[in-house]
Design a protein around this motif. Structure first.
Motif, PDB file in Angstrom:
ATOM      1  N   SER A  60      13.325  32.208  86.692  1.00 48.19           N
ATOM      2  CA  SER A  60      12.893  33.615  86.274  1.00 48.19           C
ATOM      3  C   SER A  60      13.691  34.622  87.570  1.00 48.19           C
ATOM      4  O   SER A  60      13.858  34.066  88.545  1.00 48.19           O
ATOM      5  CB  SER A  60      11.458  33.849  86.243  1.00 48.19           C
ATOM      6  OG  SER A  60      10.802  33.746  87.589  1.00 48.19           O
TER       7      SER A  60
ATOM      8  N   HIS B 167      12.629  38.120  87.413  1.00 51.80           N
ATOM      9  CA  HIS B 167      11.925  39.385  86.758  1.00 51.80           C
ATOM     10  C   HIS B 167      12.258  40.535  87.435  1.00 51.80           C
ATOM     11  O   HIS B 167      12.085  40.575  88.730  1.00 51.80           O
ATOM     12  CB  HIS B 167      10.259  38.986  86.565  1.00 51.80           C
ATOM     13  CG  HIS B 167      10.016  38.086  85.582  1.00 51.80           C
ATOM     14  ND1 HIS B 167      10.919  37.498  84.729  1.00 51.80           N
ATOM     15  CD2 HIS B 167       9.066  37.166  85.703  1.00 51.80           C
ATOM     16  CE1 HIS B 167      10.350  36.554  84.099  1.00 51.80           C
ATOM     17  NE2 HIS B 167       8.928  36.313  84.622  1.00 51.80           N
TER      18      HIS B 167
ATOM     19  N   ARG C 139      11.152  40.946  82.131  1.00 52.73           N
ATOM     20  CA  ARG C 139      11.174  39.337  82.316  1.00 52.73           C
ATOM     21  C   ARG C 139      12.635  39.140  82.036  1.00 52.73           C
ATOM     22  O   ARG C 139      13.285  39.438  81.077  1.00 52.73           O
ATOM     23  CB  ARG C 139      10.238  38.529  81.259  1.00 52.73           C
ATOM     24  CG  ARG C 139       8.814  38.929  81.740  1.00 52.73           C
ATOM     25  CD  ARG C 139       7.748  38.301  80.947  1.00 52.73           C
ATOM     26  NE  ARG C 139       6.208  38.770  80.989  1.00 52.73           N
ATOM     27  CZ  ARG C 139       5.593  38.247  82.005  1.00 52.73           C
ATOM     28  NH1 ARG C 139       5.908  37.589  82.935  1.00 52.73           N
ATOM     29  NH2 ARG C 139       4.278  39.022  81.994  1.00 52.73           N
TER      30      ARG C 139
END
Lengths: 113, 114
Positions: free
Chosen positions: A73, A75, A22
């Protein structure tokens, strides 16, 4: 200033299982995002990069990452871990017009046979 | 294509000695970066150059450290005098310098100060 957060310094994954690392970024404007891999006794090697084209980015060695602006994000995933994936992985961010990268603290991935 | 070339790969020296690390960036790249990596502190940016000019040296630990880039194809990082706490892996990286470009890293110099 932009920054990157990577949680969990050590990640263990079984061979053949999903690898999920992550990365969350902090930036006031659309960023450029990168994942690097570092094998023992080597420098950092670029895995993949996001530069505002497709949100799903494919990289080397079967890795891919998805840019999600709403979640800030980026990831990194790989469907099936291989022993050779044991390494340290770094997420990094920069902005257009800025050459300096801000790196996360890294994830040390251990692959269990 | 030749990547970023660093020398030496390993250096072991005694405390108080001068240490010089060398870097040849990728041809055509106009930004160059020096990093230090340790277990305790991770990857730290020491200094970076753009078109051979130092832009940000705020990461240089103290006056014992100095870096130069006399031309587009060569840079040095010097430690004088060296101390045991300088033991680390030092990386050089270069990038094309336009926005959003990745940095390309050398294989590093593993420095041990006894």
């Amino acid at each position: 200033a932009q920054s990157v957060t990577q949680l969990g310094s050590h990640v263990s994954v079984s061979e053949g299982a999903l690898v999920l690392l992550r990365c969350n970024y902090s930036s006031s404007v659309p960023p450029y995002l990168f994942w690097y891999v570092q094998y023992p006794n080597q420098g950092l090697q670029l895995l993949l990069k996001y530069t505002s084209a497709a949100t799903l980015v494919k990289g080397i060695n079967g890795f891919e990452a998805e840019f999600k602006k709403s979640e800030t994000s980026f990831h990194l995933t790989k469907p099936s871990a291989h022993m050779s994936d044991a390494a340290e992985y770094f997420c990094a961010v920069t902005l257009y017009g800025n050459n300096r990268l801000a790196f996360g603290k890294g994830n040390q991935v251990v692959v269990i046979p | 294509d030749a990547g970023v070339i660093q020398s030496p790969r390993h250096e072991v020296t005694e405390m108080g000695q001068e240490v010089t690390l060398r870097c040849k960036p990728i041809s055509g790249h106009n930004s160059l970066f020096w990093y230090r990596q340790t277990m305790m502190r991770g990857l730290e940016l020491l200094i970076y150059f753009n078109n051979n000019v130092p832009i940000d040296d705020s990461g240089m630990p103290e006056d014992r450290f100095s870096a130069k880039m006399p031309n587009a194809s060569f840079s040095t990082l010097k430690i004088q005098p060296s101390e045991p706490r300088d033991s680390a892996v030092y990386f050089c990286a270069s990038s094309p310098g336009t926005g959003g470009q990745p940095q390309h890293f050398g294989d590093g110099t593993r420095l041990s100060i006894l």
